[in-house]
Design a protein around this motif. Sequence first.
Motif, mmCIF file in Angstrom:
data_model
loop_
_atom_site.group_PDB
_atom_site.id
_atom_site.type_symbol
_atom_site.label_atom_id
_atom_site.label_comp_id
_atom_site.label_asym_id
_atom_site.label_seq_id
_atom_site.Cartn_x
_atom_site.Cartn_y
_atom_site.Cartn_z
ATOM 1 N N LYS A 1 6.128 -9.521 7.397
ATOM 2 C CA LYS A 1 6.618 -8.323 7.007
ATOM 3 C C LYS A 1 7.812 -8.002 8.035
ATOM 4 O O LYS A 1 8.619 -7.106 7.219
ATOM 5 C CB LYS A 1 5.471 -7.537 8.388
ATOM 6 C CG LYS A 1 5.460 -6.122 8.535
ATOM 7 C CD LYS A 1 4.432 -5.469 9.272
ATOM 8 C CE LYS A 1 4.365 -4.005 9.363
ATOM 9 N NZ LYS A 1 3.483 -3.398 10.149
ATOM 10 N N THR B 1 0.754 -1.194 -0.049
ATOM 11 C CA THR B 1 -0.158 -0.087 -0.080
ATOM 12 C C THR B 1 0.991 1.247 -0.106
ATOM 13 O O THR B 1 1.873 1.431 0.920
ATOM 14 C CB THR B 1 -0.899 0.145 1.254
ATOM 15 O OG1 THR B 1 -1.789 -1.125 1.107
ATOM 16 C CG2 THR B 1 -1.772 1.219 1.254
ATOM 17 N N THR C 1 0.197 -4.246 4.432
ATOM 18 C CA THR C 1 -0.795 -4.271 5.472
ATOM 19 C C THR C 1 -1.617 -5.667 5.664
ATOM 20 O O THR C 1 -1.862 -6.145 4.599
ATOM 21 C CB THR C 1 -1.736 -3.037 5.153
ATOM 22 O OG1 THR C 1 -2.617 -3.121 4.057
ATOM 23 C CG2 THR C 1 -1.254 -1.738 5.320
#
Length: 264
Positions: free
Chosen positions: A141, A118, A127
């Motif tokens: 992540k 994003t 996200t």
Amino acid sequence: MQAKWINRRCMLPCKAKKKEYIGKLAIMNISYMNDPNEGKTLQKFLYGKEIERTRGKRRDVRVPYVFLKCFTTQIDYLPMWEMYADHAEGCCIVINWNKIRQYNTEKSVPLYRVLYLTENSGEYAITRTKNPHIKEFTRVKQYLNVLKDNAVLISTRKEALNIFGKLLSDIIYLFKDSSYSYEQEMRIIYSYDSVSDVFMHTETKYPLLFVYPDFPLQIEEIILAPKFIDRTRKIPYIQEQIEKMCDYIGGDMPIITNSNIDYR
């Protein structure tokens, strides 16, 4: 199960050029994708605005020998019908990947899930809301942040950046902008360092490069689009061709159904 939205039947016996191509979808070169940012989203995440420095200069237009086919977890889904099935006149093929792996234990099935990044004020981040199907999201992540930290460390060392780029070359096409997240995409990817004898060409004015996978599809269901034309005239022939295909590749006959979506 994942689906492939198509409006062509080249894998059927009536269209396949050779018997060994029956039940196989052509895997096209990356250049023919409709997203102009293919392969660039991960780079934007890693390098931010630094990647824009090359604009205004003549750039090398050579393309990598990367071939991919896109699939989705979105089955009988209106936006996909409209965008990828000839404006809801094609069909959706639901594929049983477990059977493919079961019948091809000695062959590679390079199927990967796409991650969506994003953008916010020129910076990209991953996200959970845009990647609901990613297992171990926290670990993914963390690994992405490690990659970004290393990219920053070597950002002024051209030779190191080139090596870093080559190491990432096999995964850069597994990242897309979150504006495409509604597709919940998965991809088969084949990558080659140089020209190979397995490359094939379409019989068109400007031939397109493609390769065939090592395995045929195992189809669970064929869903006819909401606006599928003349279905009563077409279904007998489609059914016959699918049954011939299944007999040849050794698979179960899929069910053929109508979409549940009302759409004109």
